[in-house]
Design an enzyme around this catalytic site. Structure first.
Site, PDB file in Angstrom:
ATOM      1  N   ARG A 173       0.807  -1.224   0.000  1.00 49.58           N
ATOM      2  CA  ARG A 173       0.000   0.000   0.000  1.00 49.58           C
ATOM      3  C   ARG A 173       0.843   1.278   0.000  1.00 49.58           C
ATOM      4  O   ARG A 173       0.459   2.287   0.579  1.00 49.58           O
ATOM      5  CB  ARG A 173      -0.981   0.015   1.180  1.00 49.58           C
ATOM      6  CG  ARG A 173      -2.085  -1.007   1.061  1.00 49.58           C
ATOM      7  CD  ARG A 173      -2.986  -0.760  -0.146  1.00 49.58           C
ATOM      8  NE  ARG A 173      -3.996  -1.805  -0.250  1.00 49.58           N
ATOM      9  CZ  ARG A 173      -3.835  -2.919  -0.982  1.00 49.58           C
ATOM     10  NH1 ARG A 173      -2.737  -3.111  -1.695  1.00 49.58           N
ATOM     11  NH2 ARG A 173      -4.789  -3.818  -1.034  1.00 49.58           N
ATOM     12  N   SER A 221     -11.153  -0.142   2.329  1.00 57.19           N
ATOM     13  CA  SER A 221     -10.554  -0.525   3.613  1.00 57.19           C
ATOM     14  C   SER A 221      -9.851   0.679   4.225  1.00 57.19           C
ATOM     15  O   SER A 221      -9.031   1.316   3.571  1.00 57.19           O
ATOM     16  CB  SER A 221      -9.547  -1.656   3.415  1.00 57.19           C
ATOM     17  OG  SER A 221     -10.242  -2.830   3.072  1.00 57.19           O
ATOM     18  N   GLU A 291      -4.881   3.140   5.987  1.00 57.83           N
ATOM     19  CA  GLU A 291      -4.535   2.985   4.570  1.00 57.83           C
ATOM     20  C   GLU A 291      -4.961   4.261   3.833  1.00 57.83           C
ATOM     21  O   GLU A 291      -4.294   4.705   2.902  1.00 57.83           O
ATOM     22  CB  GLU A 291      -5.285   1.768   4.015  1.00 57.83           C
ATOM     23  CG  GLU A 291      -5.067   1.540   2.547  1.00 57.83           C
ATOM     24  CD  GLU A 291      -5.706   0.246   2.056  1.00 57.83           C
ATOM     25  OE1 GLU A 291      -5.783  -0.738   2.819  1.00 57.83           O
ATOM     26  OE2 GLU A 291      -6.129   0.236   0.895  1.00 57.83           O
TER      27      GLU A 291
HETATM   28  C1  LIG Z   1     -15.591   0.383  -2.481  1.00 56.18           C
HETATM   29  C2  LIG Z   1     -14.097   0.563  -2.517  1.00 56.18           C
HETATM   30  C3  LIG Z   1     -13.276  -0.540  -2.705  1.00 56.18           C
HETATM   31  C4  LIG Z   1     -11.882  -0.384  -2.734  1.00 56.18           C
HETATM   32  N1  LIG Z   1     -11.102  -1.493  -2.917  1.00 56.18           N
HETATM   33  C5  LIG Z   1      -9.759  -1.356  -2.956  1.00 56.18           C
HETATM   34  C6  LIG Z   1      -8.923  -2.511  -3.155  1.00 56.18           C
HETATM   35  O1  LIG Z   1      -9.382  -3.644  -3.305  1.00 56.18           O
HETATM   36  N2  LIG Z   1      -7.581  -2.326  -3.180  1.00 56.18           N
HETATM   37  C7  LIG Z   1      -7.010  -1.091  -3.026  1.00 56.18           C
HETATM   38  O2  LIG Z   1      -5.775  -0.993  -3.068  1.00 56.18           O
HETATM   39  N3  LIG Z   1      -7.778   0.012  -2.831  1.00 56.18           N
HETATM   40  C8  LIG Z   1      -9.125  -0.085  -2.796  1.00 56.18           C
HETATM   41  N4  LIG Z   1      -9.910   1.024  -2.599  1.00 56.18           N
HETATM   42  C9  LIG Z   1      -9.265   2.338  -2.339  1.00 56.18           C
HETATM   43  C10 LIG Z   1      -9.099   3.232  -3.580  1.00 56.18           C
HETATM   44  O3  LIG Z   1     -10.146   3.055  -4.499  1.00 56.18           O
HETATM   45  C11 LIG Z   1      -7.777   2.989  -4.289  1.00 56.18           C
HETATM   46  O4  LIG Z   1      -6.695   3.196  -3.409  1.00 56.18           O
HETATM   47  C12 LIG Z   1      -7.641   3.930  -5.498  1.00 56.18           C
HETATM   48  O5  LIG Z   1      -6.573   3.501  -6.264  1.00 56.18           O
HETATM   49  C13 LIG Z   1      -7.454   5.390  -5.104  1.00 56.18           C
HETATM   50  O6  LIG Z   1      -7.509   6.170  -6.278  1.00 56.18           O
HETATM   51  P1  LIG Z   1      -8.107   7.646  -6.246  1.00 56.18           P
HETATM   52  O7  LIG Z   1      -7.949   8.223  -7.596  1.00 56.18           O
HETATM   53  O8  LIG Z   1      -9.483   7.643  -5.697  1.00 56.18           O
HETATM   54  O9  LIG Z   1      -7.101   8.332  -5.211  1.00 56.18           O
HETATM   55  P2  LIG Z   1      -7.423   9.569  -4.253  1.00 56.18           P
HETATM   56  O10 LIG Z   1      -8.269   9.107  -3.121  1.00 56.18           O
HETATM   57  O11 LIG Z   1      -7.899  10.716  -5.040  1.00 56.18           O
HETATM   58  O12 LIG Z   1      -5.969   9.877  -3.691  1.00 56.18           O
HETATM   59  C14 LIG Z   1      -5.325   8.961  -2.846  1.00 56.18           C
HETATM   60  C15 LIG Z   1      -3.923   9.499  -2.522  1.00 56.18           C
HETATM   61  O13 LIG Z   1      -3.149   9.535  -3.705  1.00 56.18           O
HETATM   62  C16 LIG Z   1      -2.749  10.876  -4.007  1.00 56.18           C
HETATM   63  N5  LIG Z   1      -2.872  11.027  -5.461  1.00 56.18           N
HETATM   64  C17 LIG Z   1      -3.949  10.750  -6.249  1.00 56.18           C
HETATM   65  N6  LIG Z   1      -3.640  10.949  -7.539  1.00 56.18           N
HETATM   66  C18 LIG Z   1      -2.351  11.380  -7.565  1.00 56.18           C
HETATM   67  C19 LIG Z   1      -1.458  11.770  -8.598  1.00 56.18           C
HETATM   68  N7  LIG Z   1      -1.827  11.756  -9.880  1.00 56.18           N
HETATM   69  N8  LIG Z   1      -0.212  12.158  -8.259  1.00 56.18           N
HETATM   70  C20 LIG Z   1       0.188  12.186  -6.960  1.00 56.18           C
HETATM   71  N9  LIG Z   1      -0.605  11.830  -5.939  1.00 56.18           N
HETATM   72  C21 LIG Z   1      -1.859  11.431  -6.244  1.00 56.18           C
HETATM   73  C22 LIG Z   1      -3.684  11.786  -3.218  1.00 56.18           C
HETATM   74  O14 LIG Z   1      -3.058  13.013  -2.891  1.00 56.18           O
HETATM   75  C23 LIG Z   1      -3.945  10.936  -1.985  1.00 56.18           C
HETATM   76  O15 LIG Z   1      -2.884  11.079  -1.068  1.00 56.18           O
HETATM   77  C24 LIG Z   1     -11.308   0.905  -2.570  1.00 56.18           C
HETATM   78  C25 LIG Z   1     -12.145   2.012  -2.384  1.00 56.18           C
HETATM   79  C26 LIG Z   1     -13.523   1.852  -2.356  1.00 56.18           C
HETATM   80  C27 LIG Z   1     -14.395   3.055  -2.162  1.00 56.18           C
END
Ligand SMILES: Cc1cc2nc3c(=O)[nH]c(=O)nc-3n(C[C@H](O)[C@H](O)[C@H](O)COP(=O)(O)OP(=O)(O)OC[C@H]3O[C@@H](n4cnc5c(N)ncnc54)[C@H](O)[C@@H]3O)c2cc1C
Length: 300
Positions: A173, A221, A291
């Site tokens: 992670r 999570s 996480e």
């Molecule tokens: C229902 C559900 C199920 C999920 N299942 C999983 C799973 O099975 N496995 C898993 O790993 N995760 C899971 N997640 C968590 C999440 O969806 C993932 O971690 C996803 O990849 C986050 O992407 P995001 O664009 O929403 O990131 P954001 O929430 O927008 O950002 C997360 C972090 O990354 C940084 N960030 C985002 N984009 C960039 C960029 N381009 N450059 C630099 N920093 C950046 C942000 O500043 C922040 O610190 C789940 C979430 C939900 C709601």
């Protein structure tokens, strides 16, 4: 204030002031961003970073907001949304995408072009950039396994670089990319059979529907699994399933999910996080680590 707004609007016409971050976060909570900017290429990103530097403004990058908890007080700085970094292309068996491309769009492209290797991302609602930042995946399958290189802009010197996978410190992670803005990435995939790829994606989704409370806003999570253990199991064993604060609650279906039952604030969610940490420490003497990324100030 107007000077900053004008400088940002000159770069991105659709810059918004006081944008409610609850509109875009997975939890559907969070206060306003002082400035919300959506660049569409590296040049615009760099110009925004120079504005942040000139006016000494804090910076937050946001993808789909599905792994983040933002304070109800909001973010008093510039939030760069990657929503317009949405281009994707296929070269031989590789996919190149900009950081704001949704994982679901990557999987759709994989089906269309019969490319296998990323099926396990099925049902993860974030963007490529967010997923790389946290090395998203399942217990044994991580997005880093399929990365060839990542295009970044260094926040320190505002220079763009192509980082080969070997130069990135991926872990559980964590993408080890703090200090960088991810602009895009190249994924190395393999030719597969369309029907098999489709079936695998559907199977992963089916397992999610069975085990996760997908009908509620959440950030997936909340806690990392301690080595050899499951955070959800520890939370459940502490009797915390269903524990609530205001409009937020620990899911009855999956104890590592905090859900917004309709009118939760970020503060409600934060209170549950504190309670979980306290109880798991008391019962198991284990310090759970979040996480999700927690942004801004909480507690009063
Ligand atoms: C229902 C559900 C199920 C999920 N299942 C999983 C799973 O099975 N496995 C898993 O790993 N995760 C899971 N997640 C968590 C999440 O969806 C993932 O971690 C996803 O990849 C986050 O992407 P995001 O664009 O929403 O990131 P954001 O929430 O927008 O950002 C997360 C972090 O990354 C940084 N960030 C985002 N984009 C960039 C960029 N381009 N450059 C630099 N920093 C950046 C942000 O500043 C922040 O610190 C789940 C979430 C939900 C709601």
């Amino acid at each position: 204030m107007d000077e900053i707004k004008n400088a940002l609007k000159e770069i991105c016409k659709d810059t918004v002031e006081n944008f409610p971050l609850s509109y875009i976060t997975g939890f559907r909570t969070g206060g306003p961003a002082r400035f919300f900017v959506s660049p569409s290429d590296i040049e615009e990103i760099k110009k925004i970073l120079y504005v942040c530097r000139r006016y000494n403004l804090p910076l937050l990058v946001i993808g789909r907001g599905t792994n983040i908890l933002i304070s109800d007080k909001g973010f008093d700085g510039v939030v760069i949304s990657t929503k317009n970094l949405n281009k994707i292309k296929v070269e031989n068996n590789n996919i190149y995408c900009q950081a704001g491309v949704l994982l679901s769009t990557i999987l759709k492209t994989c089906i269309e072009r019969s490319l296998k290797g990323l099926e396990f991302l099925s049902g993860i609602p974030g963007t490529a950039g967010g997923a790389i930042m946290s090395n998203a995946g399942l217990k044994k399958e991580w997005i880093s396994e399929r990365i060839e290189s990542v295009d970044v802009v260094s926040l320190l010197d505002i220079k763009e670089q192509k980082l080969p996978k070997e130069g990135i410190n991926f872990g559980y992670r964590t993408g080890g990319l703090e200090g960088y803005l991810i602009a895009g990435a190249l994924f190395r995939l393999e030719k597969g059979k369309t029907e098999e790829i489709k079936m695998a994606i559907a199977d992963y989704m089916k397992k999610r529907i069975e085990t996760q409370p997908l009908e509620y806003p959440s950030a997936g999570s909340v806690f990392k699994n301690p080595p050899g253990l499951f955070a959800g199991m520890l939370i459940e064993n502490c009797g915390l399933k269903g524990f609530s604060a205001g409009g937020a609650s620990i899911s009855d279906k999956h104890a590592n999910f905090i859900i917004n039952k309709g009118n939760a604030s970020s503060e409600d969610i934060y209170k549950i996080i504190c309670k979980v940490k306290e109880e798991v420490k008391r019962v198991y003497n284990i310090e759970l680590e979040t996480e999700i990324k927690i942004i801004g100030s909480f507690g009063g």
